[in-house]
Design a protein around this motif. Structure first.
Motif, mmCIF file in Angstrom:
data_model
loop_
_atom_site.group_PDB
_atom_site.id
_atom_site.type_symbol
_atom_site.label_atom_id
_atom_site.label_comp_id
_atom_site.label_asym_id
_atom_site.label_seq_id
_atom_site.Cartn_x
_atom_site.Cartn_y
_atom_site.Cartn_z
ATOM 1 N N UNK A 101 0.868 -1.174 0.000
ATOM 2 C CA UNK A 101 0.000 0.000 0.000
ATOM 3 C C UNK A 101 0.910 1.231 0.000
ATOM 4 N N UNK A 103 0.881 4.194 1.432
ATOM 5 C CA UNK A 103 1.238 4.866 2.691
ATOM 6 C C UNK A 103 2.335 4.098 3.428
ATOM 7 N N UNK A 104 2.163 2.771 3.510
ATOM 8 C CA UNK A 104 3.146 1.934 4.202
ATOM 9 C C UNK A 104 4.495 1.967 3.511
ATOM 10 N N UNK A 107 6.289 5.345 3.880
ATOM 11 C CA UNK A 107 6.792 5.515 5.238
ATOM 12 C C UNK A 107 8.065 4.711 5.465
ATOM 13 N N UNK A 108 8.078 3.459 4.972
ATOM 14 C CA UNK A 108 9.240 2.599 5.169
ATOM 15 C C UNK A 108 10.470 3.154 4.462
ATOM 16 N N UNK A 183 2.627 11.854 6.427
ATOM 17 C CA UNK A 183 3.411 10.810 7.066
ATOM 18 C C UNK A 183 3.826 11.282 8.461
#
Lengths: 420, 420
Positions: A101, A103-104, A107-108, A183
């Motif tokens: 996804x 967003x994930x 962020x990572x 984020x």
């Protein structure tokens, strides 16, 4: 000239694991990877690069166990570990737009960018493997165009999150994704992670022209490399970008030694280690067909059906098959050895000549180096070829900046552009 | 006695970022985290632990910016970096069953387990925050029971993949997930990552009894802790597990100093730093209501509607409100300070007395330590309380094994059990 060190467990040669100097369990030995990253950093490479797939790389488990990359670390965890064992080299990992996804993923990678002081990059792939699809609840692969449409929107959301602004007033609301911002991380030292792509189909090239900072590619001949380079750079104007905004880095699989004869000997010893069934199985996966083994191994390729797999790699194999009139066995060995990439066997001067010709001939901004086995062949490239490139003034003698964007000569991105 | 060091950016006290000795940008300073992990390892803690949420922790951005945890690393990348800067301490991260896929999550944690030589653990959460939901395309939170049903199946798939065997002949085919095996990684040094959970609702406890190795919990009083402990251990027999197969580790928020007066002074200085609006906003999120600020701050809690948020934490607040007759302001300060966890203020001997009483009284197998601010208060706990626990023979003086399962005294798992 930009240089990437493409890390791949035991090595890029399909039979690397059978080489007497190979480290067979390299894929899960973190000390091995730390040593590789340090060799690459000492040689002033722009980046180390990791491929990825959420699943076995080969459907036939018996075959998978006979290749160089049957097991290995998940790359975000690997590169995060390498981030604190290195200080300057870029850290680029592949990740899929089909099984994550935005967003994930955003962020990572931004977390890795902060961990490393601005050295992270994301290689966007849409995942053409039915093995991965089966691990994520799909009964089959989504069509190529549909995967790329999702990828386009995915990339838009990720870059928007990295740059602190999505396209809509209250976030992004699109076809595949609905995402709020922000984020829980601020901008990174290089403004945003570097965006890498490797798709070579028409829709893949358009996506790269729209969003990529770096493009990896596979090209056997100068003409292929030059045609790809000109085509992709020509697409940038449509997105209000300059030719220098994208660095095109074809893969190169060098086998280097002090003398040409030693290099040839080293190469032939590796090629002889390839079992026919492994070569044919790998060729089958490039062609996205399952029954290649039914055809006579010393005969020509059969006519292939249209496939939803990785179109560009399929075209590369078919083209080479027609050009050189190779049998299935010959094609299998040829592609299995370097996995479809450009192979150069020779001395440091010979290899530097070839790289220089493509670089100065406007067919490449740099190269993604794919050593046959680790760490011996990365060490050999760093010890022999890099100093030769430095003597010729083609490659840096030291890092000038601290971030991956600094190394690559890329602009620090501002806030997200509005939707194009 | 088992001890976890719960890492949390600037510190666990909500106003830690206002403390004169706080490191305000700790959340994105990897050297800071490396130092914390090394302090915890030198003190022989079983593990460091990271919470996680894919989004801001607080919906009101103005409030979020006034708490100790507004920004920070994504925990898998963080713990992977810590894995190669430590050698013995366990590395446990939270990850959501609502916004991940089991194949990807299983692979990432097993990769961390290999990177660290068998020191990884996964804290399963179902994600009760509407902020996260909005980042993943959801218009609202899924009902509690539905989240937990997905979590149960998710955990079954993940542990199956880790142990090398899913439940069906050709993989897992269930309600929410269809997954083929195997992972592209072999078993790890500890057999499989440690499974941690923290759900305290009835369905959460059942899930823990079925699959968890470690349970974190929040309990203010001995009676609450003991009731939870007995209830959870009592549920194990139904799943053919022994009481020792789960380690129950309540959170504890200690404030320690050489004298009791110094400890009180330190605590009161922290409490005075809490702004009322931040305390009330945090209390609102515990209660899953948005309009708490409408009620008089020195009056009692209003009657609350049933909520799909985090039920157990809501119950904890309401119970304490009734028990002690606290006003909204008093409750806000009380919970904001330690975020609902057990607070002990005193000397090392006083804190050791309290921990010993719960440990020997059968209310805890250990504790998850939540220092008020980093690194000062972790350092103080390591320097003062740990030696006191060691003198009493309650805590190890050195590691005996190398894996997290070794430290916790957990069995090395065999192949997956068939579906229960």
């Amino acid at each position: 000239m930009k240089l990437g060190a493409f890390l791949w467990a035991t090595g890029h040669h399909i039979a690397a694991w059978r080489h007497p100097k190979a480290h067979v369990t390299a894929g899960i030995d973190i000390d091995h990877y730390i040593e590789l990253a340090r060799i690459a950093e000492a040689a002033k490479f722009d980046m180390v690069f990791c491929e990825d797939a959420a699943g076995l790389r080969e459907a036939n488990v018996a075959i998978a166990s006979q290749t160089s990359r049957s097991i290995g670390f998940e790359p975000i965890s690997l590169l995060s570990a390498l981030a604190v064992q290195t200080s300057r080299i870029g850290l680029v990992s592949t990740a899929s737009t089909s099984y994550n996804e935005p967003y994930g993923l955003a962020r990572t990678f931004l977390s890795l960018d902060h961990l490393s002081g601005g050295r992270a990059g994301w290689n966007l792939v849409t995942s053409a493997s039915p093995i991965e699809a089966a691990n994520f609840g799909s009964t089959g692969l989504r069509p190529h165009a549909e995967r790329y449409e999702r990828a386009r929107e995915f990339a838009e959301v990720v870059t928007g999150l990295w740059r602190g602004k999505l396209d809509g007033a209250s976030g992004h609301d699109g076809q595949s994704f609905s995402v709020r911002d922000p984020l829980d991380l601020p901008r990174s030292a290089q403004g945003a992670p570097v965006m890498v792509q490797a798709g070579a189909s028409d829709v893949g090239r358009d996506l790269a022209a729209r969003t990529a900072d770096v493009v990896f590619t596979a090209a056997q001949t100068f003409e292929e490399a030059k045609a790809f380079y000109d085509d992709l750079k020509g697409r940038l104007a449509a997105y209000e970008r300059e030719p220098d905004d994208i660095k095109i880095m074809p893969g190169v699989a060098p086998v280097v030694a002090e003398t040409e004869a030693q290099a040839q000997e080293k190469y032939e010893a590796l090629q002889e280690l390839i079992p026919d069934d492994v070569g044919v199985a790998l060729l089958s996966s490039y062609l996205s067909i399952s029954d290649l083994w039914r055809y006579p191994i010393d005969g020509p390729l059969p006519v292939l059906p249209e496939s939803e797999g990785m179109k560009s790699r399929q075209a590369l194999v078919v083209e080479q098959s027609h050009r050189d009139g190779l049998s299935i066995r010959q094609l299998a060995r040829h592609f299995a050895g370097a996995r479809g990439h450009w192979r150069i066997v020779g001395t440091a001067a010979q290899i530097a000549d070839e790289l220089q010709a493509r670089f100065e001939g406007g067919a490449a901004d740099g190269f993604n180096v794919m050593p046959a086995y680790f760490l011996g062949e990365l060490d050999a490239f760093a010890a022999l070829v890099v100093p030769e490139l430095q003597r010729r003034g083609l490659f840096r003698k030291d890092y000038e900046g601290h971030t991956l964007r600094d190394h690559l000569g890329l602009k620090r991105p501002g806030v997200a552009a509005t939707q194009t």
